[in-house]
Motif scaffolding. Structure first.
Motif, PDB file in Angstrom:
ATOM      1  N   PHE A 237      43.188  69.759  41.033  1.00  0.00           N
ATOM      2  CA  PHE A 237      43.407  68.897  39.874  1.00  0.00           C
ATOM      3  C   PHE A 237      44.877  68.855  39.490  1.00  0.00           C
ATOM      4  O   PHE A 237      45.419  67.776  39.217  1.00  0.00           O
ATOM      5  CB  PHE A 237      42.563  69.349  38.680  1.00  0.00           C
ATOM      6  N   VAL A 238      45.558  70.007  39.443  1.00  0.00           N
ATOM      7  CA  VAL A 238      46.962  69.997  39.029  1.00  0.00           C
ATOM      8  C   VAL A 238      47.837  69.305  40.073  1.00  0.00           C
ATOM      9  O   VAL A 238      48.899  68.768  39.749  1.00  0.00           O
ATOM     10  CB  VAL A 238      47.491  71.411  38.712  1.00  0.00           C
ATOM     11  N   GLU A 239      47.401  69.285  41.324  1.00  0.00           N
ATOM     12  CA  GLU A 239      48.120  68.524  42.347  1.00  0.00           C
ATOM     13  C   GLU A 239      47.989  67.027  42.124  1.00  0.00           C
ATOM     14  O   GLU A 239      48.955  66.268  42.281  1.00  0.00           O
ATOM     15  CB  GLU A 239      47.604  68.884  43.741  1.00  0.00           C
ATOM     16  N   LEU A 240      46.794  66.592  41.729  1.00  0.00           N
ATOM     17  CA  LEU A 240      46.545  65.164  41.530  1.00  0.00           C
ATOM     18  C   LEU A 240      47.043  64.668  40.179  1.00  0.00           C
ATOM     19  O   LEU A 240      47.321  63.469  40.028  1.00  0.00           O
ATOM     20  CB  LEU A 240      45.045  64.877  41.653  1.00  0.00           C
ATOM     21  N   GLU A 244      49.404  66.904  33.536  1.00  0.00           N
ATOM     22  CA  GLU A 244      48.364  67.413  32.648  1.00  0.00           C
ATOM     23  C   GLU A 244      48.560  68.924  32.506  1.00  0.00           C
ATOM     24  O   GLU A 244      48.484  69.660  33.495  1.00  0.00           O
ATOM     25  CB  GLU A 244      46.977  67.099  33.198  1.00  0.00           C
ATOM     26  N   VAL A 245      48.849  69.382  31.315  1.00  0.00           N
ATOM     27  CA  VAL A 245      49.098  70.801  31.072  1.00  0.00           C
ATOM     28  C   VAL A 245      47.757  71.494  30.838  1.00  0.00           C
ATOM     29  O   VAL A 245      47.038  71.170  29.883  1.00  0.00           O
ATOM     30  CB  VAL A 245      50.038  71.008  29.875  1.00  0.00           C
ATOM     31  N   ILE A 246      47.424  72.425  31.723  1.00  0.00           N
ATOM     32  CA  ILE A 246      46.138  73.109  31.679  1.00  0.00           C
ATOM     33  C   ILE A 246      46.354  74.557  31.245  1.00  0.00           C
ATOM     34  O   ILE A 246      47.230  75.251  31.784  1.00  0.00           O
ATOM     35  CB  ILE A 246      45.448  73.102  33.066  1.00  0.00           C
ATOM     36  N   VAL A 247      45.568  75.009  30.284  1.00  0.00           N
ATOM     37  CA  VAL A 247      45.610  76.405  29.837  1.00  0.00           C
ATOM     38  C   VAL A 247      44.395  77.120  30.416  1.00  0.00           C
ATOM     39  O   VAL A 247      43.252  76.744  30.134  1.00  0.00           O
ATOM     40  CB  VAL A 247      45.610  76.511  28.305  1.00  0.00           C
ATOM     41  N   ALA A 298      59.589  69.310  32.447  1.00  0.00           N
ATOM     42  CA  ALA A 298      60.897  69.436  33.083  1.00  0.00           C
ATOM     43  C   ALA A 298      60.921  70.579  34.101  1.00  0.00           C
ATOM     44  O   ALA A 298      61.725  70.565  35.036  1.00  0.00           O
ATOM     45  CB  ALA A 298      61.979  69.656  32.023  1.00  0.00           C
ATOM     46  N   ARG A 299      60.026  71.554  33.930  1.00  0.00           N
ATOM     47  CA  ARG A 299      59.968  72.686  34.860  1.00  0.00           C
ATOM     48  C   ARG A 299      59.035  72.429  36.039  1.00  0.00           C
ATOM     49  O   ARG A 299      58.949  73.245  36.957  1.00  0.00           O
ATOM     50  CB  ARG A 299      59.516  73.944  34.102  1.00  0.00           C
ATOM     51  N   ASN A 300      58.283  71.318  35.984  1.00  0.00           N
ATOM     52  CA  ASN A 300      57.342  70.980  37.062  1.00  0.00           C
ATOM     53  C   ASN A 300      56.313  72.080  37.300  1.00  0.00           C
ATOM     54  O   ASN A 300      55.879  72.317  38.433  1.00  0.00           O
ATOM     55  CB  ASN A 300      58.089  70.670  38.365  1.00  0.00           C
ATOM     56  N   LYS A 301      55.953  72.768  36.232  1.00  0.00           N
ATOM     57  CA  LYS A 301      54.915  73.796  36.273  1.00  0.00           C
ATOM     58  C   LYS A 301      53.960  73.511  35.116  1.00  0.00           C
ATOM     59  O   LYS A 301      54.332  73.687  33.956  1.00  0.00           O
ATOM     60  CB  LYS A 301      55.509  75.199  36.106  1.00  0.00           C
ATOM     61  N   ASN A 302      52.770  73.059  35.408  1.00  0.00           N
ATOM     62  CA  ASN A 302      51.902  72.578  34.331  1.00  0.00           C
ATOM     63  C   ASN A 302      50.658  73.435  34.114  1.00  0.00           C
ATOM     64  O   ASN A 302      49.688  72.996  33.511  1.00  0.00           O
ATOM     65  CB  ASN A 302      51.483  71.126  34.591  1.00  0.00           C
ATOM     66  N   LEU A 303      50.702  74.689  34.574  1.00  0.00           N
ATOM     67  CA  LEU A 303      49.556  75.574  34.413  1.00  0.00           C
ATOM     68  C   LEU A 303      49.979  76.807  33.619  1.00  0.00           C
ATOM     69  O   LEU A 303      50.872  77.549  34.036  1.00  0.00           O
ATOM     70  CB  LEU A 303      49.035  75.990  35.795  1.00  0.00           C
TER      71      LEU A 303
END
Length: 424
Positions: A237-240, A244-247, A298-303
Motif C-alpha cells: 500500500f505505501v508503495e502504491l 498516505e501517512v500510515i501510523v 519531504a522525507r519520502n518516508k510515510n510510515l
C-alpha cells in the motif's frame, strides 16, 4: 414513484467532487451510507435531522440507488425510498447486502500490483435526500485510498498530533479465529489492505510469538493470524500510495507474558525487513504536535511505527515511542461517551505527539459465557453514535479515533472534511 427530471433539478448543496460531497457536515439533510456491523452487512441509510434554520430545506425522502441521481434520475435504479419524517433518528437499515465486493479503481490486492488509480472510487450504491424536484445531497459509498494526497494543498501544514486520523482497533483481528470464538475476538471484518484502501490511517496491533509458528496477530491470548502477510500488505500500500501517512501501532505483546528483549529484537528485525525503507525516523520529530504532513512528505518516508517497548525503541532509530490509548472498557454507550469526553479534556502530551481514543464497546467475561453482547452487536450499538460525537462535538479536539467494524461509521469522510478545514 414520483418523477424527477434532470432539467428541473435544483442543486441545493454544491459539491467539489460528487464522490465526496463534503460540505457543512451539520447541514440539514446531509446523507451518508454505512455498512451494518452485524454479519448481514446490510447497507444503512444515515441523514442529519437537526433542521431548524429558516434556510434549511427539509427533505421529504431519502433514496438508495445504484447510480447517482444527479446524473439522470430516471436511470438511477432506485433500490429503496423512505420518508424522511418517518425516521426521526436519521437512520434506516435496508435489506440490501453489501457483502465483500471487488474493490474499484484497480485496488484489489495483488502482490504483483504496480499501479492503482488515485482518488475516490464509488461502489454502485448512492444515498440521496430529496424534496420535490430538489436534490439536497447525494453521496456514494466509496473507497478513499489516496485522500491525503488528494487534499495535500489544504492539509499539508497540519501536524500529525493535531490531525484527526481515522483508525481501527485490533486491526489484524479480522479473520482466522475458530467459529466459536470469532464473535468475541474479531474486531473487524475487512483485511488490513481493505482498511487502508477505504481510508483508515491508524492500525492497532497486538503481537504474540509461538515457537513452532512464529509471530502472530493476537487478541489478548488468542492467536488470530500470521503477521507476515499483513506486513506485505502494508508495504504494497505505501508503495502504491506514497503520500498516505500510515501510523502502525504495535501496542501490546500479550504472548508469551514474558515477551523478552530478544523476542522484541527478533520481531523488529522482521518488521524492518519488510517496512524499514518506508519508516519515518524519529529524530527531532517527537516534540510538540509532531511534524506536519509537508515535512513528512519531504522525507519520502510515510510510515510511522509506534512501539510499546521503550528499550526496543531506544535501540532502533526508526521506531516511535509508545502511543497513549484511552480505552473505556465498558459495554454501555453513555459510559463510553463520558469516558471519551473526559479523556479529551484531561489528556496531556506524552513522549509521543499522537494519542488515541478507542471508540468501541467491550464485552464482559460473563457475556462470553452467556453468549451475549458480542463484538459485532456492541459495534452496531455504538458506531452511529461515534459518527455523531466526532462530527458534531469533538472533531477539532481529537487525534486518532479507532473503532470496531469501521464501515459502520463515517469517520473517514469526517476526517477528510475536518482536516481540510483545519488546514485552510
Amino acid at each position: 414513484m414520483f418523477q424527477l427530471f434532470v432539467l428541473s433539478v435544483f442543486i441545493v448543496l454544491t459539491c467539489v467532487d460528487d464522490n465526496l460531497c463534503l460540505g457543512d457536515d451539520t447541514e440539514c439533510g446531509r446523507v451518508h451510507l454505512t455498512v451494518s456491523s452485524l454479519e448481514d452487512t446490510y447497507l444503512e441509510l444515515n441523514w442529519i435531522t437537526n433542521c431548524g434554520s429558516l434556510n434549511d430545506v427539509i427533505p421529504e425522502y431519502i433514496l438508495l440507488s445504484s447510480k447517482n441521481v444527479r446524473d439522470r434520475y430516471e436511470d438511477s435504479n432506485v433500490l429503496l425510498k423512505v420518508k424522511f419524517s418517518d425516521y426521526p433518528t436519521g437512520y434506516y437499515r435496508s435489506k440490501v447486502r453489501f457483502g465483500e465486493p471487488w474493490l474499484p479503481g484497480n485496488w484489489e490486492y495483488n502482490e504483483n500490483l504496480t499501479k492503482a488509480d488515485p482518488g475516490p472510487h464509488c461502489f454502485p450504491y448512492w444515498i440521496s435526500s430529496i424534496k420535490g424536484h430538489q436534490i439536497i445531497d447525494s453521496r456514494c459509498l466509496a473507497i478513499q485510498p489516496t485522500w491525503m494526497s488528494d487534499n495535500s494543498k489544504t492539509i499539508g501544514n497540519n501536524r500529525i498530533g493535531s490531525m484527526f486520523i481515522p483508525g481501527t482497533h485490533n486491526s489484524g483481528s479480522f479473520g482466522g479465529a475458530p467459529t466459536i470464538l470469532e464473535n468475541y475476538v474479531l474486531n473487524q471484518d475487512r483485511s488490513v489492505w481493505t482498511q487502508l484502501v477505504f481510508g483508515i490511517r491508524y492500525l492497532d496491533f497486538r503481537i504474540g510469538y509461538y515457537e513452532k509458528n512464529g509471530f502472530y496477530i493476537n487478541h489478548d491470548l488468542f492467536m488470530i493470524t500470521k503477521i507476515n502477510p499483513i506486513l506485505k500488505e502494508i508495504k504494497k500500500f505505501v508503495e502504491l500510495a506514497p503520500k498516505e501517512v500510515i501510523v502502525v501501532d504495535f501496542h501490546r505483546f500479550p504472548y508469551p507474558t514474558n515477551f523478552s528483549y530478544n523476542l522484541h529484537k527478533k520481531f523488529t528485525d522482521l518488521v524492518y525487513q519488510e517496512l524499514g525503507n518506508y519508516a519515518l525516523p524519529t529524530k527531532d520529530l517527537q516534540v510538540g504536535k509532531g511534524p506536519s504532513l509537508n515535512e513528512i512528505w519531504a522525507r519520502n518516508k510515510n510510515l510511522i511505527i509506534c512501539y510499546a517497548d521503550r528499550a526496543t525503541v531506544r535501540a532502533n532509530y526508526w521506531l516511535w515511542n509508545p502511543m497513549q490509548q484511552f480505552w473505556g472498557n465498558t459495554k454501555r454507550v453513555p459510559e463510553l461517551k463520558r469516558f471519551l469526553a473526559k479523556s479529551i479534556t484531561d489528556h496531556r502530551l506524552t513522549i509521543n505527539p499522537m494519542w488515541a481514543l478507542m471508540a468501541e464497546l467491550t464485552p464482559s467475561p460473563i457475556d462470553f459465557v452467556l453468549r451475549t453482547n458480542n463484538l459485532r452487536k456492541l459495534a452496531d450499538d455504538v458506531n452511529r453514535h461515534v459518527t455523531k460525537w466526532i462530527r458534531d462535538e469533538w472533531g477539532k479536539q481529537v487525534n486518532v479515533v479507532a473503532s470496531d467494524y469501521f464501515l459502520g461509521n463515517d469517520l473517514i469522510n469526517i476526517a477528510i472534511n475536518i482536516n481540510s478545514r483545519n488546514g485552510t
